[in-house]
Motif scaffolding. Structure first.
Motif, short mmCIF file in Angstrom:
data_model
loop_
_atom_site.label_atom_id
_atom_site.label_comp_id
_atom_site.label_asym_id
_atom_site.label_seq_id
_atom_site.Cartn_x
_atom_site.Cartn_y
_atom_site.Cartn_z
N ARG A 9 -15.05 88.19 38.93
CA ARG A 9 -14.21 88.74 39.99
C ARG A 9 -12.79 88.88 39.48
O ARG A 9 -12.30 88.03 38.72
N HIS A 10 -12.12 89.95 39.89
CA HIS A 10 -10.74 90.20 39.44
C HIS A 10 -9.88 88.96 39.73
O HIS A 10 -10.22 88.11 40.59
N ASN A 16 -4.49 89.15 48.07
CA ASN A 16 -5.11 87.82 48.12
C ASN A 16 -4.00 86.80 48.38
O ASN A 16 -4.14 85.91 49.21
N LEU A 20 -4.21 88.95 53.10
CA LEU A 20 -4.51 90.18 53.84
C LEU A 20 -5.90 90.69 53.44
O LEU A 20 -6.29 90.62 52.28
N THR A 22 -8.28 93.31 52.16
CA THR A 22 -7.93 94.34 51.19
C THR A 22 -8.94 95.48 51.14
O THR A 22 -8.57 96.65 51.30
N GLY A 23 -10.21 95.18 50.86
CA GLY A 23 -11.22 96.24 50.81
C GLY A 23 -10.90 97.27 49.76
O GLY A 23 -10.70 96.95 48.60
N ARG A 61 -7.08 96.33 40.59
CA ARG A 61 -7.15 94.88 40.35
C ARG A 61 -8.34 94.52 39.44
O ARG A 61 -8.25 93.60 38.62
N TYR A 91 -13.29 97.14 54.17
CA TYR A 91 -13.07 96.24 55.30
C TYR A 91 -12.70 96.96 56.59
O TYR A 91 -12.25 96.36 57.56
N ARG A 115 -16.40 88.62 58.22
CA ARG A 115 -16.05 88.26 56.84
C ARG A 115 -17.27 87.96 55.98
O ARG A 115 -17.29 88.29 54.80
N ASN A 185 -16.87 90.64 47.31
CA ASN A 185 -18.05 90.98 48.10
C ASN A 185 -19.03 91.87 47.36
O ASN A 185 -20.23 91.79 47.58
N VAL A 243 -11.21 80.36 48.42
CA VAL A 243 -11.70 81.61 49.04
C VAL A 243 -12.31 81.31 50.40
O VAL A 243 -12.03 81.96 51.40
N GLN A 246 -9.74 80.80 53.16
CA GLN A 246 -8.72 81.81 53.42
C GLN A 246 -8.68 82.12 54.92
O GLN A 246 -9.72 82.26 55.56
#
Ligand SMILES: O=C(O)[C@H](O)COP(=O)(O)O
Length: 248
Positions: A9-10, A16, A20, A22-23, A61, A91, A115, A185, A243, A246
């Motif tokens: 994952r980035h 992050n 917020l 992001t999607g 990202r 999102y 989520r 995701n 995560v 969050q």
């Protein structure tokens, strides 16, 4: 014969860090996220897990994480392929919204449904919303019916799998070490497929930023060890907890 797949994952993104949603909004990495990407490259190099090819999304990202990680691992010369099909989950109307405020406004059950559930998408985004992807050049060739206004995880898996079978599996079958640098995701969707995680159990799965997750796959492309192996288990556990929490 086994096949080696590396999921990453980035690193931490600007949104992050701001908590917020992001999607598909194309935000950059923070300095901490860049450092995570460098650490990911160091882990790959030190454990001799060296990608021969890399697949990533069309979002900055992930692309920048891929470039930094490959550079640190001295694999900056390998082929890199990008596809919208590896993008983060869209999102919808939550893009740009604060996670803490969303939790406070809609409550725990609705927040977790949007989520982490498998088949409940957030409300669709208005095409005129500042955080919509209307007119975004990178999706210009996409048939309009494929451009999402929102997605649940089921939607992500359905648009990811064609790329998995048509682009990633052939690279694996050639005996290449394949890196997939993507998003929380879109990687949850792939892990669900690989480990055959149930529609209910997937709600409890979180992917940490910046820690490589290595799978050895058998002839049926099923994990030899379910869940794979994080190259830094302690860092992964801490990041997964972050995560998970969050918005709280
Ligand atoms: O798109 C986002 O907001 C994040 O990358 C993933 O967010 P989540 O962990 O809240 O799904």
């Amino acid at each position: 014969m086994t096949y080696r797949l590396v999921l990453l994952r980035h690193g931490e993104s600007e949104w992050n860090a701001k908590n917020l949603f992001t999607g598909w909004v194309d935000v950059d990495l923070t300095a901490a996220g860049e450092a995570e990407a460098r650490r990911g490259g160091e882990l790959l190099k030190s454990r001799d897990v060296l990608p021969d090819v890399l697949h990533t999304s069309v979002l900055r990202r992930a692309i920048r994480t891929a470039n930094i990680t490959l550079d640190v691992a001295d694999r900056h010369w390998v082929p890199v392929r990008r596809s919208w099909r590896l993008n983060e989950r869209h999102y919808g109307a939550l893009q740009g919204k604060d996670k803490k405020q969303t939790l406070a406004e809609f409550g725990e059950e609705q927040f977790m449904l949007w989520r982490r559930s498998y088949d409940t998408p957030p409300p669709p985004i208005d095409p005129g919303d500042e955080f919509a992807q209307t007119g975004d050049a990178r999706y210009a060739d996409l048939p309009p019916e494929l451009l999402p206004a929102t997605e649940c995880l089921k939607d992500v898996l359905e648009r990811f799998l064609p790329y998995w079978y048509d682009a990633i599996v052939p690279d694996l079958r050639l005996g290449r070490t394949v890196a997939v640098v993507a998003h929380g995701n879109s990687l949850r969707a792939l892990v669900k497929h690989l480990d055959d995680v149930s529609d209910d159990a997937i709600a409890g799965l979180n992917i940490p930023t910046g820690v490589p997750l290595v799978y050895e796959l058998d002839e049926s492309l099923r994990p030899v060890s379910p869940g794979g192996e994080y190259l830094d288990p302690q860092a992964a556990a801490a990041a997964i907890e972050a995560v998970k929490n969050q918005g709280r």
